[in-house]
Design a protein around this motif. Structure first.
Motif, short mmCIF file in Angstrom:
data_model
loop_
_atom_site.label_atom_id
_atom_site.label_comp_id
_atom_site.label_asym_id
_atom_site.label_seq_id
_atom_site.Cartn_x
_atom_site.Cartn_y
_atom_site.Cartn_z
N HIS A 1 0.84 -1.20 0.00
CA HIS A 1 0.00 0.00 0.00
C HIS A 1 0.87 1.25 0.00
O HIS A 1 1.82 1.37 0.78
N THR A 2 0.57 2.12 -0.92
CA THR A 2 1.04 3.51 -0.89
C THR A 2 -0.12 4.35 -1.42
O THR A 2 -1.08 3.83 -2.01
N TYR B 1 -4.36 -0.01 -2.40
CA TYR B 1 -4.17 -1.24 -1.64
C TYR B 1 -4.08 -2.42 -2.59
O TYR B 1 -4.91 -2.59 -3.47
N GLY B 2 -3.04 -3.23 -2.39
CA GLY B 2 -2.84 -4.39 -3.26
C GLY B 2 -2.44 -5.61 -2.46
O GLY B 2 -2.10 -5.52 -1.27
N LEU B 3 -2.45 -6.75 -3.14
CA LEU B 3 -2.09 -8.00 -2.47
C LEU B 3 -1.69 -9.04 -3.51
O LEU B 3 -2.34 -9.19 -4.54
N SER C 1 -9.49 -6.92 1.36
CA SER C 1 -9.84 -8.20 1.97
C SER C 1 -11.03 -8.84 1.28
O SER C 1 -11.03 -10.03 0.96
N GLN C 2 -12.07 -8.04 1.03
CA GLN C 2 -13.28 -8.57 0.41
C GLN C 2 -13.00 -9.08 -1.00
O GLN C 2 -13.47 -10.15 -1.39
N GLU C 3 -12.22 -8.32 -1.76
CA GLU C 3 -11.93 -8.71 -3.13
C GLU C 3 -11.09 -9.98 -3.16
O GLU C 3 -11.28 -10.86 -4.02
N SER C 4 -10.16 -10.10 -2.23
CA SER C 4 -9.32 -11.30 -2.16
C SER C 4 -10.16 -12.54 -1.91
O SER C 4 -10.01 -13.57 -2.57
N ASP D 1 -9.30 0.88 -2.79
CA ASP D 1 -9.33 2.12 -2.01
C ASP D 1 -9.12 1.93 -0.51
O ASP D 1 -8.66 2.85 0.17
N THR D 2 -9.47 0.76 0.02
CA THR D 2 -9.40 0.57 1.46
C THR D 2 -8.89 -0.83 1.80
O THR D 2 -8.90 -1.75 0.96
#
Length: 392
Positions: free
Chosen positions: A226-227, A232-234, A259-262, A253-254
Motif C-alpha cells: 500500500h502507498t 491497496y494491493g495484495l 480483503s473482500q476482493e481477495s 481504495d481501502t
C-alpha cells in the motif's frame, strides 16, 4: 507438398454436472491477475501487463534474490548482517533496526515477509549488491526479472518505496509468486507466519498484515502492499485439495475492499473451475499422414496423462483442433513430437498440447518408393494411355 493440416476432434471430460459457459469474474481492482498454479491456466487478466507502482509487493523480488543467494551458497541463513545508516533511516513499515544491530539473515527474511520491513529489505539488498548499495541491487533485480520473463518490471529500490520508474505489472507479480512457490518450497512456509515479534522491540507491530491468512480459505501467502499512489494491493495464494491458485490485485481504495476482493477471487477460482482428466498417455487422439513410410499413417497421442482446468458449467465435450505440417516424412520414431492439439474453452486462453508419434514408422523399401513415385506422377499428369484416350 507439405501443408498445415487441421483436424477437429472431441475430448470427453470425466464425469461432472455440466452446462453453460464459465462465469466471468468482474473485479473492482484497477488491475488483476489470477493463475491456477496447478495447471498453469490464467483465469483472469485485467490490465495485467500494465507497469504500475507495486508498493511493498515488490519486496517479493528482494526475497526471491535472497533465497537464490542462500541456495547458491552466497548467503548463509545464520549469517549476521550489519545495518547501515541508509537502512536504519528508512521510514514506513519497519523492524526498528539501528546501526548497532547485527541481524541474522533468517530474522531479516521474516522481517520482510511478516513485518514488511523496509529497513530489513535494504540490509539484504546492500549485502547482495555488487557495490554495496541499494541502487546497485535494484539494477540486479531488474536484470534478474528479465531473465525470469518479467518484462514489465523495473526496480529502483529494494522495498517498493515510492519512486519514479519503480514499476511492476500484476502479471509479473504472478510470475514471481509462482516461482517463489515452485523454486523455494523450503522457504515458502515463511509466508504463512502471522506474527514475528523480533527481539521484542515491535510488540505493537508484530502481526502480518496479509488478511487472507486468517480467512480459512487455504491461503498461505504472500505479500500486501500500500502507498497513496498504488492504493491497496495484495499478492496471494491459496491451496484447496490438490489445486493452488495465485492472485494479484492492486488499486483498491481501502483495507476492507482489499480483503473482500481477495476472498471473492479465491472463492470464484475454486468454485467455478475444476480440473478434469481428459486424455490418458498412449491414447490415440488423431492420425497423421505419412510420406514414404511403410505405413501411410501414424497415430498421434500424448506422452503424459493430460488434465485440463475447465469451467464447472462447461459442456461435457471439449472441441479441440489437431494441427500439424504434413504429410510427415518417414522414418518416424515413437515419441517424436509431430503435432499440437489446440484446446479452446470459453473464457479461458487456448491450451496447446504436444502430440507425439504412437509408434515407429520405418522408411519404405523399393515397392513403397515405386508406389509413391507413381502417385506423384498421377497427381502431376493425371491418367495416361488408352484410358485417357477413351475419356477424350
Amino acid at each position: 507438398m507439405k501443408a498445415w493440416l487441421n483436424h477437429l476432434i472431441s475430448l470427453a471430460c470425466v464425469a461432472g454436472a455440466l452446462g453453460s459457459s464459465a462465469y466471468a469474474f468482474e473485479t473492482e481492482a484497477q488491475a488483476a491477475y489470477v493463475l491456477d498454479h496447478t495447471t498453469g491456466t490464467v483465469l483472469l487478466a485485467k490490465n495485467a501487463q500494465d507497469p504500475l507502482p507495486p508498493a511493498s509487493m515488490s519486496k517479493l523480488m528482494t526475497l526471491y534474490m535472497a533465497f537464490e543467494a542462500i541456495a547458491d551458497g552466497h548467503l548463509d541463513i545464520d549469517e549476521t548482517l550489519a545495518v547501515s545508516t541508509e537502512a536504519a533511516a528508512y521510514g514506513g513499515s519497519s523492524m526498528f533496526l539501528d546501526t548497532t544491530d547485527r541481524v541474522r539473515v533468517e530474522d531479516l527474511l521474516r522481517g520482510v515477509i511478516v513485518l514488511s520491513g523496509n529497513d530489513a529489505s535494504v540490509v539484504l539488498a546492500e549485502a547482495l549488491s555488487p557495490d554495496g548499495t541499494e541502487s546497485g541491487f535494484a539494477r540486479l533485480m531488474t536484470e534478474r526479472a528479465r531473465e525470469l520473463g518479467m518484462n514489465s518490471s523495473n526496480f529502483t529500490n529494494a522495498s517498493g518505496w515510492p519512486a519514479a520508474g519503480h514499476r511492476m505489472s500484476m502479471e509479473d507479480l504472478g510470475i514471481l509468486a509462482n516461482r517463489l512457490i515452485t523454486d523455494f518450497p523450503t522457504f515458502y512456509p515463511l509466508f504463512a507466519e502471522t506474527e514475528f515479534a523480533f527481539d521484542g522491540r515491535v510488540p505493537s507491530n508484530s502481526r502480518n498484515r496479509n488478511p487472507v491468512l486468517t480467512m480459512g480459505i487455504g491461503a498461505d501467502g504472500l505479500k500486501t502492499g500500500h502507498t497513496q499512489e498504488a492504493g491497496y494491493g495484495l499478492v496471494g495464494s491459496a491451496k484447496q485439495g490438490d489445486r493452488r491458485v495465485i492472485f494479484v490485485i492492486t488499486g483498491l481504495d481501502t483495507v476492507a475492499e482489499r480483503s473482500q476482493e481477495s476472498r471473492k477471487i479465491v472463492d470464484w477460482a475454486f468454485r467455478q473451475f475444476a480440473e478434469r482428466d481428459v486424455i490418458s498417455a498412449g491414447t490415440r487422439v488423431a492420425e497423421a499422414d505419412v510420406w514414404m513410410g511403410e505405413s501411410p499413417i501414424v497415430g498421434l497421442t500424448v506422452a503424459e496423462d493430460v488434465s485440463l482446468l475447465v469451467p464447472i458449467r462447461a459442456d461435457d465435450k471439449i472441441e479441440a483442433e489437431v494441427v500439424y505440417t504434413g504429410p510427415i516424412e518417414a522414418p518416424i520414431n515413437a515419441g517424436d513430437q509431430l503435432a499440437e492439439m489446440v484446446v479452446q474453452l470459453d473464457g479461458l486462453p487456448e491450451k496447446r498440447l504436444p502430440l507425439v508419434a504412437e509408434s515407429d514408422v520405418l522408411r519404405g523399401g523399393f515397392t513403397t518408393r515405386l508406389r509413391t513415385a507413381a502417385l506423384v506422377l498421377w497427381q502431376k499428369y493425371g491418367p495416361q494411355g488408352d484410358d485417357a484416350a477413351e475419356g477424350a
